[in-house]
Design an enzyme around this catalytic site. Structure first.
Site, PDB file in Angstrom:
ATOM      1  N   GLY A  28      84.806 -29.595 -28.082  1.00 54.56           N
ATOM      2  CA  GLY A  28      85.648 -30.427 -27.235  1.00 54.56           C
ATOM      3  C   GLY A  28      85.630 -29.968 -25.791  1.00 54.56           C
ATOM      4  N   SER A  29      86.277 -30.732 -24.925  1.00 54.01           N
ATOM      5  CA  SER A  29      86.221 -30.463 -23.487  1.00 54.01           C
ATOM      6  C   SER A  29      86.867 -29.130 -23.113  1.00 54.01           C
ATOM      7  CB  SER A  29      86.884 -31.608 -22.715  1.00 54.01           C
ATOM      8  OG  SER A  29      88.220 -31.810 -23.147  1.00 54.01           O
ATOM      9  N   THR A  30      87.993 -28.795 -23.743  1.00 56.35           N
ATOM     10  CA  THR A  30      88.643 -27.519 -23.441  1.00 56.35           C
ATOM     11  C   THR A  30      87.779 -26.353 -23.900  1.00 56.35           C
ATOM     12  OG1 THR A  30      90.813 -28.571 -23.694  1.00 56.35           O
ATOM     13  CG2 THR A  30      90.759 -26.171 -23.716  1.00 56.35           C
ATOM     14  N   ASP A  80      89.938 -22.772 -30.931  1.00 63.75           N
ATOM     15  CA  ASP A  80      89.612 -24.190 -30.892  1.00 63.75           C
ATOM     16  C   ASP A  80      90.723 -24.938 -30.168  1.00 63.75           C
ATOM     17  OD1 ASP A  80      88.264 -26.547 -31.298  1.00 63.75           O
ATOM     18  OD2 ASP A  80      88.375 -26.507 -33.484  1.00 63.75           O
ATOM     19  N   ASP A  83      93.388 -32.494 -30.915  1.00 63.70           N
ATOM     20  CA  ASP A  83      93.753 -33.788 -30.334  1.00 63.70           C
ATOM     21  C   ASP A  83      95.263 -33.862 -30.122  1.00 63.70           C
ATOM     22  OD1 ASP A  83      91.053 -34.465 -30.603  1.00 63.70           O
ATOM     23  OD2 ASP A  83      91.383 -35.283 -32.609  1.00 63.70           O
ATOM     24  N   GLY A  96      86.112 -35.608 -31.846  1.00 62.65           N
ATOM     25  CA  GLY A  96      84.698 -35.349 -31.578  1.00 62.65           C
ATOM     26  C   GLY A  96      83.833 -35.358 -32.821  1.00 62.65           C
ATOM     27  N   GLU A 102      84.795 -27.325 -38.384  1.00 57.23           N
ATOM     28  CA  GLU A 102      85.910 -26.599 -37.778  1.00 57.23           C
ATOM     29  C   GLU A 102      86.911 -26.155 -38.838  1.00 57.23           C
ATOM     30  OE1 GLU A 102      85.734 -28.850 -33.427  1.00 57.23           O
ATOM     31  OE2 GLU A 102      87.128 -29.543 -34.966  1.00 57.23           O
TER      32      GLU A 102
END
Length: 217
Positions: A28-30, A80, A83, A96, A102
């Site tokens: 993910g973006s983070t 991690d 959402d 994603g 995960e």
């Protein structure tokens, strides 16, 4: 603004990475920001177990060793994002599409740290969208079972997971008991994994605000 918050928490979490450790990383973006930060201390860790092929590619570009999870008895730490995260530190993941890998990695980790910006932190899930990874031949059957539960299944078009499966996003399903719902959906034949992370919650939640990082245990 949210990119700034993501960058802040991605840098902050570095202090929790043990030296000479093997860590699990989601996607993910983070997490993309975290991988960039991790590259600055790559010499102090032994390697990374990635939660997606996208993350694996980014990690390799940073010259950080990739470790096969099957070679490990356990994992020191898993980091991690999510959402959505509620005040019980239960999570919804899978936007994603990497939810299954995960979930596997988080189940092996001694410690699970979730890093998010403030927009992801909510009091209750209520009717949040829930991703489900499904074997392709079971799409209709799983959709029918989701409807019986009161949800509206929507097939995520033109999307294939790293495992070669499909994603159904469940809409309009009221989440009353998240742990029971996770078990119920997981038990539907054809479901690989559901994006509810409630049985294996985060051990530490880091929430990024404009003026601080809040640590929640």
């Amino acid at each position: 603004m949210f990119n700034t918050l993501k960058k802040s928490v991605a840098k902050f979490v570095l202090k929790y990475v043990p030296k000479n450790s093997i860590i699990g990383i989601g996607s993910g973006s983070t997490i993309n920001y975290f991988i960039k930060e991790l590259s600055n201390i790559s010499s102090s860790i032994r390697g990374v177990v990635p939660g997606s092929l996208v993350s694996e590619k980014k990690i390799r570009k940073c010259n950080i060793p990739i470790i096969d999870l099957n070679s490990l008895e356990n994992l020191d730490i898993y980091i991690d994002s999510a959402d959505k995260v509620n005040t019980s530190m239960e999570m919804i993941k899978g936007r994603g599409g990497a939810l299954t890998r995960e979930k596997i990695i988080s189940s092996v980790a001694k410690k699970f740290i979730c890093i998010i910006d403030k927009s992801k932190y909510i009091k209750h899930f209520d009717c949040c969208v829930i991703p489900v990874e499904v074997i392709p031949m079971a799409l209709r059957k799983v959709s029918e079972e989701i409807i019986k539960l009161g949800g509206m299944p929507k097939y995520r078009e033109n999307f294939i997971t790293d495992n070669g499966n499909c994603i159904i996003d469940i809409h309009n399903l009221y989440i009353k008991n998240s742990i029971n719902l996770e078990k119920t959906i997981n038990n539907i034949s054809g479901v690989v994994s559901v994006g509810l992370f409630c049985m294996r919650k985060a051990d530490l939640l880091l929430v990024s605000y404009a003026d601080k990082i809040k640590e929640i245990y």
